[in-house]
Design a protein around this motif. Sequence first.
Motif, PDB file in Angstrom:
ATOM      1  N   LEU A  48       0.867  -1.172   0.000  1.00 54.37           N
ATOM      2  CA  LEU A  48       0.000   0.000   0.000  1.00 54.37           C
ATOM      3  C   LEU A  48       0.909   1.229   0.000  1.00 54.37           C
ATOM      4  O   LEU A  48       1.588   1.498   0.987  1.00 54.37           O
ATOM      5  CB  LEU A  48      -0.914  -0.004   1.218  1.00 54.37           C
ATOM      6  N   ARG A  49       0.910   1.953  -1.114  1.00 52.87           N
ATOM      7  CA  ARG A  49       1.810   3.094  -1.270  1.00 52.87           C
ATOM      8  C   ARG A  49       1.022   4.294  -1.787  1.00 52.87           C
ATOM      9  O   ARG A  49       0.369   4.213  -2.836  1.00 52.87           O
ATOM     10  CB  ARG A  49       2.938   2.739  -2.233  1.00 52.87           C
ATOM     11  N   ASN A  50       1.081   5.394  -1.040  1.00 56.07           N
ATOM     12  CA  ASN A  50       0.362   6.619  -1.414  1.00 56.07           C
ATOM     13  C   ASN A  50      -1.127   6.356  -1.616  1.00 56.07           C
ATOM     14  O   ASN A  50      -1.732   6.833  -2.575  1.00 56.07           O
ATOM     15  CB  ASN A  50       0.973   7.246  -2.670  1.00 56.07           C
ATOM     16  N   ASN A  51      -1.674   5.526  -0.719  1.00 53.34           N
ATOM     17  CA  ASN A  51      -3.099   5.183  -0.745  1.00 53.34           C
ATOM     18  C   ASN A  51      -3.479   4.400  -2.002  1.00 53.34           C
ATOM     19  O   ASN A  51      -4.645   4.371  -2.397  1.00 53.34           O
ATOM     20  CB  ASN A  51      -3.966   6.443  -0.644  1.00 53.34           C
ATOM     21  N   GLN A  52      -2.488   3.732  -2.636  1.00 55.09           N
ATOM     22  CA  GLN A  52      -2.715   2.928  -3.827  1.00 55.09           C
ATOM     23  C   GLN A  52      -2.149   1.523  -3.618  1.00 55.09           C
ATOM     24  O   GLN A  52      -1.121   1.346  -2.950  1.00 55.09           O
ATOM     25  CB  GLN A  52      -2.045   3.564  -5.049  1.00 55.09           C
ATOM     26  N   ILE A  53      -2.818   0.542  -4.209  1.00 59.55           N
ATOM     27  CA  ILE A  53      -2.336  -0.849  -4.155  1.00 59.55           C
ATOM     28  C   ILE A  53      -1.381  -1.084  -5.313  1.00 59.55           C
ATOM     29  O   ILE A  53      -1.720  -0.824  -6.474  1.00 59.55           O
ATOM     30  CB  ILE A  53      -3.513  -1.846  -4.222  1.00 59.55           C
ATOM     31  N   VAL A  54      -0.185  -1.604  -4.997  1.00 61.42           N
ATOM     32  CA  VAL A  54       0.828  -1.895  -6.013  1.00 61.42           C
ATOM     33  C   VAL A  54       0.832  -3.394  -6.278  1.00 61.42           C
ATOM     34  O   VAL A  54       0.993  -4.200  -5.344  1.00 61.42           O
ATOM     35  CB  VAL A  54       2.221  -1.414  -5.566  1.00 61.42           C
ATOM     36  N   ILE A  55       0.647  -3.794  -7.538  1.00 62.81           N
ATOM     37  CA  ILE A  55       0.590  -5.208  -7.922  1.00 62.81           C
ATOM     38  C   ILE A  55       2.000  -5.797  -7.917  1.00 62.81           C
ATOM     39  O   ILE A  55       2.920  -5.247  -8.533  1.00 62.81           O
ATOM     40  CB  ILE A  55      -0.044  -5.371  -9.321  1.00 62.81           C
ATOM     41  N   PRO A  56       2.229  -6.944  -7.240  1.00 65.82           N
ATOM     42  CA  PRO A  56       3.586  -7.491  -7.118  1.00 65.82           C
ATOM     43  C   PRO A  56       4.072  -8.241  -8.358  1.00 65.82           C
ATOM     44  O   PRO A  56       5.248  -8.176  -8.695  1.00 65.82           O
ATOM     45  CB  PRO A  56       3.476  -8.444  -5.923  1.00 65.82           C
ATOM     46  N   GLN A  57       3.197  -8.978  -9.046  1.00 62.43           N
ATOM     47  CA  GLN A  57       3.606  -9.793 -10.192  1.00 62.43           C
ATOM     48  C   GLN A  57       2.530  -9.745 -11.266  1.00 62.43           C
ATOM     49  O   GLN A  57       1.353  -9.519 -10.976  1.00 62.43           O
ATOM     50  CB  GLN A  57       3.858 -11.253  -9.779  1.00 62.43           C
ATOM     51  N   THR A  58       2.933 -10.004 -12.507  1.00 61.32           N
ATOM     52  CA  THR A  58       1.981 -10.066 -13.611  1.00 61.32           C
ATOM     53  C   THR A  58       1.131 -11.334 -13.505  1.00 61.32           C
ATOM     54  O   THR A  58       1.655 -12.423 -13.253  1.00 61.32           O
ATOM     55  CB  THR A  58       2.712 -10.043 -14.957  1.00 61.32           C
ATOM     56  N   GLY A  59      -0.172 -11.213 -13.690  1.00 62.45           N
ATOM     57  CA  GLY A  59      -1.058 -12.372 -13.614  1.00 62.45           C
ATOM     58  C   GLY A  59      -2.510 -11.967 -13.508  1.00 62.45           C
ATOM     59  O   GLY A  59      -2.880 -10.794 -13.678  1.00 62.45           O
ATOM     60  N   ASN A 105      -0.426  -6.167 -14.600  1.00 64.96           N
ATOM     61  CA  ASN A 105       1.015  -6.265 -14.769  1.00 64.96           C
ATOM     62  C   ASN A 105       1.744  -5.876 -13.482  1.00 64.96           C
ATOM     63  O   ASN A 105       1.194  -5.154 -12.632  1.00 64.96           O
ATOM     64  CB  ASN A 105       1.490  -5.356 -15.912  1.00 64.96           C
ATOM     65  N   ARG A 106       2.946  -6.343 -13.382  1.00 61.17           N
ATOM     66  CA  ARG A 106       3.763  -5.994 -12.221  1.00 61.17           C
ATOM     67  C   ARG A 106       3.986  -4.484 -12.180  1.00 61.17           C
ATOM     68  O   ARG A 106       4.353  -3.877 -13.187  1.00 61.17           O
ATOM     69  CB  ARG A 106       5.100  -6.719 -12.284  1.00 61.17           C
ATOM     70  N   GLY A 107       3.767  -3.896 -11.014  1.00 58.10           N
ATOM     71  CA  GLY A 107       3.932  -2.457 -10.845  1.00 58.10           C
ATOM     72  C   GLY A 107       2.689  -1.642 -11.108  1.00 58.10           C
ATOM     73  O   GLY A 107       2.706  -0.419 -10.882  1.00 58.10           O
ATOM     74  N   ASP A 108       1.609  -2.269 -11.584  1.00 57.89           N
ATOM     75  CA  ASP A 108       0.357  -1.525 -11.769  1.00 57.89           C
ATOM     76  C   ASP A 108      -0.122  -0.987 -10.424  1.00 57.89           C
ATOM     77  O   ASP A 108       0.059  -1.617  -9.376  1.00 57.89           O
ATOM     78  CB  ASP A 108      -0.714  -2.428 -12.375  1.00 57.89           C
TER      79      ASP A 108
END
Length: 252
Positions: A129-140, A223-226
């Motif tokens: 959880l970064r800057n009130n946003q969810i960061v996706i760890p891996q593509t899938g 995708n990763r990083g979304d």
Amino acid sequence: MAYTTAPGDVEMGREERTVVLVEKKSSTGRTWKVSMALLVIILCLGGVLLSAWYWSRKPEMTQSGQTEALIKPDAAEKTDPHYTLSRISSKAKAAIHLEGFYDDGETSKVGLEWRSGQGQAFAQGGFKLRNNQIVIPQTGLYFVYSQASFRVSCSEGGEEEGAGKRLTPLSHRIWRYSDSIGTKASLMSAVRSACQNTAQEDSYSDGQGWYNAIYLGAVFQLNRGDRLWTETNQLAELETDEGRTFFGVFAL
């Protein structure tokens, strides 16, 4: 034993004849000895085979016993809830569940704030959880969901304020930003009309308000990083108690 009469002088008579005992070897005794020998040989072979099987299985049994001893926790670990949670988390898939919070005084500038590590909220498997946003760890493939609960007091205020609430809809939306797209895109959204039912409005005239919830949920290829975040209007009417407003993602 067999009896036979040795030849003698006839004149000596029947009383003086010499009787000779001759022993005849029986075939039954030889068969018995052969059977005993075969039985001994069979028993010896059985013992050898049993011994070989036992020694071939002993290393496996020893290794299994050692493994069981290594993975068996002591009594203190069994009763420790943190140990149980860590064991479950290590086998679970990537997932995050956030609870919403809003305060007119503290978060009015930020909007709806998502929090992890409080109540039923958690994050595992690489989610952040970064800057009130969810960061996706891996593509899938991921299931994305969110709910915003509202309680609108339709009967409060003057006629103009009440009419304004009747015309203002409730909306909840989930946004996505991906480097592959280069701009934000709406994943899901929904709109509800508030105070549209006069009967409900009359039943909540005691000030409890008109209650409704907007739920969003669907599967997406991410995708990763979304980054994912929400946008909600009518923040002053949000209900954030007891897990009524939440936001989450889990991997499939």
